[in-house]
Design an enzyme around this catalytic site. Structure first.
Site, PDB file in Angstrom:
ATOM      1  N   TYR A   1     -28.829 -24.264 -10.820  1.00  0.00           N
ATOM      2  CA  TYR A   1     -29.431 -25.517 -11.301  1.00  0.00           C
ATOM      3  C   TYR A   1     -30.280 -25.170 -12.538  1.00  0.00           C
ATOM      4  O   TYR A   1     -31.478 -25.451 -12.588  1.00  0.00           O
ATOM      5  CB  TYR A   1     -30.292 -26.192 -10.233  1.00  0.00           C
ATOM      6  CG  TYR A   1     -29.632 -26.314  -8.874  1.00  0.00           C
ATOM      7  CD1 TYR A   1     -28.861 -27.430  -8.566  1.00  0.00           C
ATOM      8  CD2 TYR A   1     -29.764 -25.298  -7.919  1.00  0.00           C
ATOM      9  CE1 TYR A   1     -28.246 -27.544  -7.318  1.00  0.00           C
ATOM     10  CE2 TYR A   1     -29.147 -25.400  -6.684  1.00  0.00           C
ATOM     11  CZ  TYR A   1     -28.402 -26.518  -6.386  1.00  0.00           C
ATOM     12  OH  TYR A   1     -27.805 -26.613  -5.157  1.00  0.00           O
TER      13      TYR A   1
ATOM     14  N   CYS B   1     -39.266 -29.445  -6.192  1.00  0.00           N
ATOM     15  CA  CYS B   1     -40.186 -30.571  -6.438  1.00  0.00           C
ATOM     16  C   CYS B   1     -40.242 -31.488  -5.222  1.00  0.00           C
ATOM     17  O   CYS B   1     -40.772 -32.588  -5.307  1.00  0.00           O
ATOM     18  CB  CYS B   1     -39.774 -31.343  -7.686  1.00  0.00           C
ATOM     19  SG  CYS B   1     -38.094 -31.954  -7.611  1.00  0.00           S
TER      20      CYS B   1
HETATM   21  C1  LIG Z   1     -35.163 -29.653 -11.259  1.00  0.00           C
HETATM   22  S1  LIG Z   1     -33.993 -29.475 -12.537  1.00  0.00           S
HETATM   23  C2  LIG Z   1     -34.237 -27.805 -12.954  1.00  0.00           C
HETATM   24  C3  LIG Z   1     -33.681 -27.365 -14.272  1.00  0.00           C
HETATM   25  C4  LIG Z   1     -34.214 -26.051 -14.814  1.00  0.00           C
HETATM   26  N1  LIG Z   1     -34.187 -24.992 -13.841  1.00  0.00           N
HETATM   27  C5  LIG Z   1     -35.589 -26.212 -15.417  1.00  0.00           C
HETATM   28  O1  LIG Z   1     -36.555 -25.657 -14.902  1.00  0.00           O
HETATM   29  O2  LIG Z   1     -35.708 -26.916 -16.435  1.00  0.00           O
HETATM   30  C6  LIG Z   1     -32.497 -29.513 -11.644  1.00  0.00           C
HETATM   31  C7  LIG Z   1     -31.248 -29.368 -12.465  1.00  0.00           C
HETATM   32  O3  LIG Z   1     -30.123 -29.338 -11.589  1.00  0.00           O
HETATM   33  C8  LIG Z   1     -29.049 -30.031 -12.184  1.00  0.00           C
HETATM   34  N2  LIG Z   1     -28.151 -30.382 -11.055  1.00  0.00           N
HETATM   35  C9  LIG Z   1     -28.254 -31.409 -10.197  1.00  0.00           C
HETATM   36  N3  LIG Z   1     -27.306 -31.307  -9.244  1.00  0.00           N
HETATM   37  C10 LIG Z   1     -26.584 -30.181  -9.502  1.00  0.00           C
HETATM   38  C11 LIG Z   1     -25.488 -29.533  -8.887  1.00  0.00           C
HETATM   39  N4  LIG Z   1     -24.938 -30.032  -7.780  1.00  0.00           N
HETATM   40  N5  LIG Z   1     -25.031 -28.403  -9.424  1.00  0.00           N
HETATM   41  C12 LIG Z   1     -25.576 -27.900 -10.564  1.00  0.00           C
HETATM   42  N6  LIG Z   1     -26.622 -28.460 -11.191  1.00  0.00           N
HETATM   43  C13 LIG Z   1     -27.126 -29.586 -10.674  1.00  0.00           C
HETATM   44  C14 LIG Z   1     -29.703 -31.160 -12.935  1.00  0.00           C
HETATM   45  O4  LIG Z   1     -28.890 -31.639 -13.972  1.00  0.00           O
HETATM   46  C15 LIG Z   1     -30.975 -30.484 -13.465  1.00  0.00           C
HETATM   47  O5  LIG Z   1     -30.768 -29.918 -14.731  1.00  0.00           O
END
Ligand SMILES: C[S@@+](CC[C@H](N)C(=O)[O-])C[C@H]1O[C@@H](n2cnc3c(N)ncnc32)[C@H](O)[C@@H]1O
Length: 454
Positions: free
Chosen positions: A312, A409
């Site tokens: 993610y 979060c």
């Molecule tokens: C809380 S954010 C964290 C992003 C990064 N680690 C940061 O600190 O900026 C979660 C991320 O997970 C991505 N995401 C959501 N569901 C996902 C999935 N099933 N597989 C991969 N990425 C996913 C979202 O697009 C988002 O960018």
């Protein structure tokens, strides 16, 4: 029997996960927004269910020493802050209690929070403003925030948690709309043009991205608006028109048209520079983000020899932060634009040991493991609020990295996922970082160590 519309005198015995006061009348639980533990209040019952009731404060008979005068005129009407009526220290205590009790409930044991990373100046911390534009009952254009759980727009021109420059730009756009009779989006008739103003700011670089979300292909007086706003605010480096013609709660549509600049901005976090595109996730409180990532990397205890998965990964921030102390980083993220940004961010920062892949973690992780025959030593998890997919957790339990550093979060999904991982992992340490001061939201970073003999 507690009755609706009846008044009662109660003592607040605790605060719940969202900061709401909790009282008991003959063992029956009443939730009272805005009340603080220790206070004696007169309440009116608004709703009664079989297991609990909701009340509202009519008067405060004994006030908590933590109570503060509210400094925001839209407080409790907008869906933003929930804890502005109390001292910052007390908001931290509420978040700490919420995390501790959620984990205790899920894991059946006490969990100690080793550090609480507070914000020194917990105001104007948001780098992203997202204001709907619409029409009020008098038919006048209105800009602000949606009232909680409604689509009523509350006029907002002085938000205490928004970046001040972002607020000024939004106010100026609103002024232009009014002075030029721009027809804004009407949710009832589905007619009109401008429906959202989004402003993203690189706090360190001072670069601003303006996104105008429109219901129509052309915004009335589009060029004049851009000229007006960029003359007034030269910090605006790029303007993007996002077309969203759907009758939906989702803010952004799929089409982006760059009206000015390159279509992205940069921001600096720690020693690194990051490119941010309109569709990419970027943490909204960069001051705390640096501290959060430092904590996550400290928990990982890297030696420079580790293969790391940044799951993610968004625009690659955590992986790039860890890259100097690792052998190789593999990042996975579902949004293609974010992965494009992540790849460019690695180049921009001279990071040669990172690779990024587009896909859902639950599917892409197993195929990456198979194709590359990888054995990660450390896995960073930073999922959205819904937490990790069960398949992802099962994959991790099969491949058994030595450490999992989980950034979350949402304490509820963190607890659920840790419970599953506990089959082979020990929850070794946990810190919380106040990324969202004066709201009930809380960010956790936890480290799980593979148990011996696993
Ligand atoms: C809380 S954010 C964290 C992003 C990064 N680690 C940061 O600190 O900026 C979660 C991320 O997970 C991505 N995401 C959501 N569901 C996902 C999935 N099933 N597989 C991969 N990425 C996913 C979202 O697009 C988002 O960018």
């Amino acid at each position: 029997m507690i009755k609706k519309n009846e008044e009662y005198l109660v003592e607040i015995i605790d605060n719940g996960f969202r900061g709401e006061g909790i009282a008991k009348i003959d063992g029956f639980t009443i939730f009272i927004p805005n009340a603080i533990k220790g206070e004696k209040v007169k309440i009116k019952i608004l709703k009664v269910t079989t297991s609990h009731a909701f009340g509202k404060i009519i008067s405060i008979l004994e006030s908590s020493k933590w109570r503060e005068d509210v400094d925001c005129y839209t407080y409790q009407r907008c869906g933003g802050c929930n804890l502005r009526h109390m001292n910052y220290e007390q908001t931290i205590q509420i978040k700490k209690n919420a995390v501790e009790s959620t984990l205790k409930k899920a894991l059946g044991k006490e969990v100690v929070i080793s550090e609480v990373i507070k914000m020194q100046k917990p105001y104007h911390y948001r780098n992203k403003l997202q204001y709907p534009v619409g029409i009020n009952k008098e038919g006048q254009p209105i800009m602000g925030v949606f009232a909680e759980r409604t689509h009523d727009i509350i006029p907002t021109n002085d938000c205490k948690i928004q970046n001040k420059l972002g607020q000024k730009i939004a106010n100026a756009i609103y002024q232009f709309i009014v002075e030029n009779n721009i027809e804004v989006y009407n949710e009832k008739t589905l007619e009109g043009s401008l429906r959202h103003i989004i402003i993203r700011i690189g706090i360190k670089t001072k670069e601003v991205m303006l996104i105008l979300v429109s219901n129509t292909n052309q915004i009335p007086k589009e060029q004049a608006l851009i000229q007006f706003i960029t003359n007034k605010f030269p910090e605006i480096k790029t303007v993007i028109k996002n077309i969203n013609c759907k009758n939906t709660n989702v803010i952004l549509g799929n089409i982006n048209e760059v009206l000015l600049g390159k279509g992205y901005i940069y921001d600096d976090l720690g020693a690194y520079r990051f490119k941010i595109s309109p569709m990419s996730f970027y943490q909204i409180n960069p001051i705390q983000t640096e501290k959060l990532y430092q904590k996550a990397i400290e928990f990982a205890e890297l030696t420079g020899r580790e293969i790391i998965f940044d799951l993610y990964c968004g625009i690659g921030t955590i992986g790039i932060f860890a890259s100097q102390n690792a052998k190789k980083i593999y990042g996975i993220e579902t949004i293609p634009e974010a992965i494009e940004d992540a790849k460019e961010n690695a180049k921009l920062n001279g990071v040669k040991n990172a690779e990024f892949f587009v896909g859902d973690v639950e599917k892409t992780l197993p195929s990456l493991l198979k194709e590359y025959k990888l054995e990660p030593d450390v896995v960073f998890l930073d999922p959205p609020r819904k937490g990790c997919d069960r398949l992802t957790l099962e994959t991790l339990l099969t491949i058994k990295p030595k450490k999992i550093v989980y950034v979350s979060c949402n304490p509820a999904t963190l607890s659920r996922d840790v419970k599953i991982l506990e089959e082979k992992y020990e929850l070794n340490d946990l810190s919380i970082c106040d990324m969202f001061p004066f709201t009930y939201h809380v960010e956790c970073v936890a480290v799980l160590q593979l148990k011996e003999n696993m």
